[in-house]
Design an enzyme around this catalytic site. Structure first.
Site, PDB file in Angstrom:
ATOM      1  CG  ASP A  18      58.183  36.951  69.188  1.00  0.00           C
ATOM      2  OD1 ASP A  18      58.384  38.130  69.543  1.00  0.00           O
ATOM      3  OD2 ASP A  18      57.896  36.043  70.003  1.00  0.00           O
ATOM      4  CB  SER A  19      57.220  42.474  67.425  1.00  0.00           C
ATOM      5  OG  SER A  19      58.527  42.721  66.958  1.00  0.00           O
ATOM      6  CG  ASP A  72      62.222  37.394  69.524  1.00  0.00           C
ATOM      7  OD1 ASP A  72      63.002  37.269  70.496  1.00  0.00           O
ATOM      8  OD2 ASP A  72      61.433  38.344  69.417  1.00  0.00           O
ATOM      9  CD  GLU A  94      58.705  36.274  74.908  1.00  0.00           C
ATOM     10  OE1 GLU A  94      57.747  35.804  75.563  1.00  0.00           O
ATOM     11  OE2 GLU A  94      58.548  37.050  73.945  1.00  0.00           O
ATOM     12  CD  GLU A 118      58.159  43.706  75.955  1.00  0.00           C
ATOM     13  OE1 GLU A 118      58.826  42.753  75.513  1.00  0.00           O
ATOM     14  OE2 GLU A 118      57.126  44.118  75.387  1.00  0.00           O
TER      15      GLU A 118
HETATM   16  O1  KIV Z   1      59.634  40.812  69.340  1.00  0.00           O
HETATM   17  C1  KIV Z   1      60.077  41.912  69.699  1.00  0.00           C
HETATM   18  O2  KIV Z   1      59.986  42.923  68.989  1.00  0.00           O
HETATM   19  C2  KIV Z   1      60.705  41.992  71.007  1.00  0.00           C
HETATM   20  C3  KIV Z   1      61.037  43.351  71.524  1.00  0.00           C
HETATM   21  C4  KIV Z   1      59.801  44.006  72.000  1.00  0.00           C
HETATM   22  C5  KIV Z   1      62.076  43.299  72.575  1.00  0.00           C
HETATM   23  O3  KIV Z   1      60.921  41.009  71.643  1.00  0.00           O
END
Ligand code: KIV
Length: 300
Positions: free
Chosen positions: A80-81, A119, A151, A218
């Site tokens: 979700d980044s 995610d 998460e 993380e």
């Molecule tokens: O969304 C993401 O890129 C992540 C990584 C930082 C593990 O959850």
């Protein structure tokens, strides 16, 4: 052989069989996982058993996913980044389920070997396990991905159980969990104190017990990352969690140097694409302005 001794090391050399030595030796004696045609959740478990480190990188689109898969990555995380690096939001909170599915399906169309984990976005699984299962089924059906990541620990227990009961593999994520950024207030290292470290450890044990196939840690102290990885049988993949975990993940835009300002200590940049792309585009602009492009060979 005395109990605990390494069977591949002569007894007079056992003293040198430190844990680092042992894990190097185990990795050398392991099967060649780069030859595996399709990486599955089981492959990752076997890699941990053999002390072979797992490589994971984020990707959000077809073209990059194709290169990353071709390079031999074990896992692509459609993180979700994407909310930050693809859409330009300050946090991961705004990205929607449909946007995650768009990114994930683009990645799935590109890959031939790696495992694709997606995610679950903020708001799609917290609080209501029925909503969590519906969100996950939508992702799996519409993107073709292989697993989901979410998460949290105890707070999301019911959602994890319900998703797993539908036969969908779940990867956990503890430590700095960006979807809770407004609770934390900052992006600093998590679990430096005893209470938070103990909770993280308990949550990690719980996620394994529930049936998660893997766990992301993380931005936590390296010693805690190593302790969790040693205790759990499932692979623990770190981002800023030190070198004693079972694998590493980074955000693609950070490790390729597409982002510029983000410079946490855990980040290693392998390329400087921001400057390289800027230079290339600058030359292109110049060639157009000067009439150099297209030349005679570049036209019909
Ligand atoms: O969304 C993401 O890129 C992540 C990584 C930082 C593990 O959850």
């Amino acid at each position: 052989m005395v109990n605990g001794e390494n069977p591949f090391v002569p007894s007079n050399l056992q003293i040198f069989a430190s844990s680092q030595f042992k894990s190097n030796l185990m990795a050398e004696l392991a099967p060649d996982f780069s030859k595996v045609k399709r990486v599955t959740t089981n492959t990752l478990g076997e890699m941990k058993e053999h002390g072979v480190k797992i490589s994971m990188l984020t990707a959000y689109d077809f073209s990059f996913a194709r290169i990353i898969d071709d390079a031999g990555i074990d896992v692509i995380l459609v993180g979700d980044s994407a909310s930050n690096v693809m859409a330009g939001h300050e946090t991961t909170l705004p990205i929607t389920l449909d946007q995650m599915i768009y990114h994930a399906s683009s990645v799935v169309r590109a890959i031939t070997r790696c495992l694709v984990v997606v995610d679950l976005p903020f708001g799609s699984y917290q609080g209501n396990s029925k909503v969590a299962l519906d969100s996950t089924i939508k992702i799996m059906k519409e993107s073709g991905a292989h697993a989901v990541k979410l998460e949290g620990g105890k707070e999301v227990k019911e959602s994890v159980e319900r998703i797993l009961s539908a036969g969908i593999p779940v990867m956990g994520h503890l430590g700095l969990t960006p979807q809770s950024i407004y609770k934390f207030g900052t992006y600093t290292v998590r679990a430096t104190g005893e209470t938070e470290a103990n909770k993280l450890f308990e949550d990690a044990l719980l996620l394994e017990k529930l049936g998660c196939f893997s766990l992301v840690l993380e931005k936590i102290p390296a010693a805690l990352g190593g302790k969790v990885a040693q205790q759990l049988k499932i692979p623990v993949i770190g981002i800023g969690a030190g070198g004693s975990v079972d694998g590493q993940v980074l955000v693609m835009h950070d490790m390729l140097g597409i982002t510029k300002e983000f410079k946490p200590r855990f980040l290693r940049r392998y390329l400087n694409l921001y400057d390289d792309i800027k230079k290339g585009v600058g030359e292109y602009i110049n060639d157009i302005k000067t009439g150099d492009f297209p030349n005679e060979m570049e036209q019909y």
